[in-house]
Design an enzyme around this catalytic site. Structure first.
Site, short mmCIF file in Angstrom:
data_model
loop_
_atom_site.label_atom_id
_atom_site.label_comp_id
_atom_site.label_asym_id
_atom_site.label_seq_id
_atom_site.Cartn_x
_atom_site.Cartn_y
_atom_site.Cartn_z
N LYS A 229 0.85 -1.20 0.00
CA LYS A 229 0.00 0.00 0.00
C LYS A 229 0.88 1.24 0.00
CE LYS A 229 -3.78 2.10 2.70
NZ LYS A 229 -4.60 1.97 3.92
N SER B 267 -9.54 1.92 3.25
CA SER B 267 -8.71 2.65 2.31
C SER B 267 -7.71 1.76 1.57
CB SER B 267 -7.94 3.75 3.05
OG SER B 267 -7.10 3.17 4.05
N SER C 182 -9.50 -0.37 7.59
CA SER C 182 -9.02 -0.32 6.19
C SER C 182 -8.30 -1.56 5.68
CB SER C 182 -8.09 0.87 6.01
OG SER C 182 -8.87 2.02 5.84
#
Ligand code: GLN
Length: 479
Positions: free
Chosen positions: A79, A154, A178
């Site tokens: 990420k 997210s 997330s």
């Protein structure tokens, strides 16, 4: 080689036994990304040179007949909130659009030290603020299971990359859900470890007392392998805990018979989609058939979790994001006439709408005169939420709940209604606030074939039990 069947062990053994090379594997993943990702949007940056260099290193080891490390030659992705030396790291924000960190995040460094090959950096909501990945400053991510829908957020890129076979495993971050929520929306496994279990060094901060790094994977064992690799004390993060790390993989095979599983009525309340409820109830029955004892528990402060989270998280975010001022790194507005105009315009042009909303909310909650009414009160309620779990865990070994109240929603469906978006985290924020570990595993799908996630919450530093429970459930439904 079938990329969609590739687990960590399968990829590593193929490289070890020379049925393929790590370089060839990396190239097939890049070919797949090239073909699929225009539609999905999971990747923001590829780091081909770094990947091939590491893959060659692993191939040399294999050619010399030396044993590969636990993730030797395995393609992974990260990420884009985790710093990677020499590789652009944006946090999904324009303000860091050309930021090239001079160091690696500890979790990334530990993965690479264990032989993993980093393919690239994954799309996410700006500064990890969001539940749909529509807040990325670059482009949204689409759910590989239904491209009209969001992948969650997210860590939407991290979940979508695993679901679309564009990496074997990925790292995500979880501040309010997330990792678990996108895992649930995309039908993969997502694990948020205990706060302090994994170093946050090199993780771009959103809310420091809530941020966690963890894996997204195709199965529970892969999540266990990654956690074993990245967990443990790091002198670079004073909040990383000095607690021994068990061998999560060996623990998976221990029996689950007799484990006490808590079910809380507060997590089956109004707003829970009926198909999600049915799938989760069926999963609970399955655990009972596996000789777990189902016990009802009460978590009475759950209804205050969302407001508490959005005060604590925004307060910490407003402080953390003060460093982005156009001076030291990141975006700087052009042609400003004074220093304060440069600050103001850099932040105005660099941050997106959701980030600004949170900075304003957080600054307000921390301001003189309001601090006691909002921030201090939220901290007190946070303690009550943690005590709810302490009480419940006196009676049970784990708690199971739905991960999310609904399956993946459509792109655009909630973008104009931030409150509705915030409610997508209703079952996940409590674990972040309490600092306990949690994971999401697939437990069925809706009539429209949208994945449904089962959330398993555990005691502080007891990831081993939730992984074991998840693994037994996964094996039982597979057979
Ligand atoms: N969706 C939540 C938020 O917007 C959680 C995000 C996260 O866990 N990073 O804050």
């Amino acid at each position: 080689m079938e990329l969609n069947l590739l687990t960590i062990d399968a990829a590593r053994s193929a490289v070890q036994e020379r049925t393929t090379t790590s370089v060839a594997l990396v190239q097939s993943f890049y070919a797949r990304i090239q073909k699929e990702d225009a539609q999905i949007g999971a990747y923001l940056t590829l780091c081909k040179e770094r990947a091939v260099e590491q893959a060659e290193r692993m191939d040399r080891l294999a050619a010399e007949g030396k044993p590969l490390p636990p993730l030797g030659g395995v393609p992974v992705a990260i990420k884009d909130v985790m710093c990677t030396r020499g590789v652009r790291t944006t946090a999904g924000s324009k303000i860091l659009g050309n930021f090239i960190p001079p160091y690696d995040c500890t979790a990334v460094a530990r993965l690479e030290a264990a032989g993993a090959v980093v393919l690239g950096k994954l799309n996410c909501d700006e500064f990890a603020m969001g539940s749909s990945t529509e807040n990325s400053a670059f482009h949204p991510v689409r759910n590989p299971r239904d491209t009209s829908r969001v992948p969650g957020g997210s860590s939407g890129g991290s979940a979508a990359a695993v679901a679309a076979d564009m990496a074997v495993v990925t790292l995500g971050s979880d501040t309010g859900g997330s990792i678990r929520q996108p895992a649930s929306f995309c039908g993969v496994v997502g694990l948020m470890p205990t706060y302090g279990r994994v170093s946050r060094y090199g993780l771009i901060a959103f809310a420091s007392s809530l941020d966690h790094i963890g894996p997204l994977a195709r199965n529970v064992k892969d999540a266990a392998i990654v956690l074993r690799t990245i967990a443990g004390r790091d002198p670079m993060d004073s909040t990383s805990a000095e607690v021994p790390v068990p061998d999560y993989v060996a623990e998976l095979e221990k029996p689950i018979r007799g484990l006490k599983i808590g079910v809380a009525k507060e997590y089956f309340a109004e707003g829970l989609d009926s198909e999600v409820r049915q799938a989760v109830e069926k999963a609970i029955q399955k655990l009972a058939q596996l000789d777990c004892e189902i016990v009802s528990v009460s978590l009475p402060h759950t209804e205050y979790a969302i407001p508490t989270y959005y005060i604590v998280a925004t307060a910490e975010a407003s402080a953390n994001l003060a460093r982005f001022d156009g001076v030291r790194y990141g975006y700087r507005a052009k042609n400003a006439r004074t220093l304060s105009e440069m600050y103001r315009r850099s932040r105005d042009e660099g941050f997106g709408a959701e980030v600004k909303r949170r900075i304003m909310l957080g600054t307000y909650a921390l301001s003189a005169g309001y601090y006691d009414a909002y921030y201090l009160k939220a901290q007190k309620v946070r303690t009550l939420l943690a005590q709810d779990f302490d009480q419940a865990f006196k009676k049970v070994d784990a708690i199971v709940t739905p991960t999310c109240p609904t399956p993946a929603f459509k792109l655009g469906e909630k973008v104009n209604d931030p409150l509705a978006m915030y409610l997508a985290d209703i079952y996940t924020v409590t674990a972040d606030l309490a600092g306990i570990p949690g994971m999401s595993i697939p437990c069925g799908e809706t009539r429209e074939k949208l994945p449904i996630g089962l959330q398993i919450l555990g005691k502080h530093f007891d990831e081993a039990t939730i992984l074991r429970l998840a693994h037994s459930y996964e094996q039982a439904v597979k057979n």
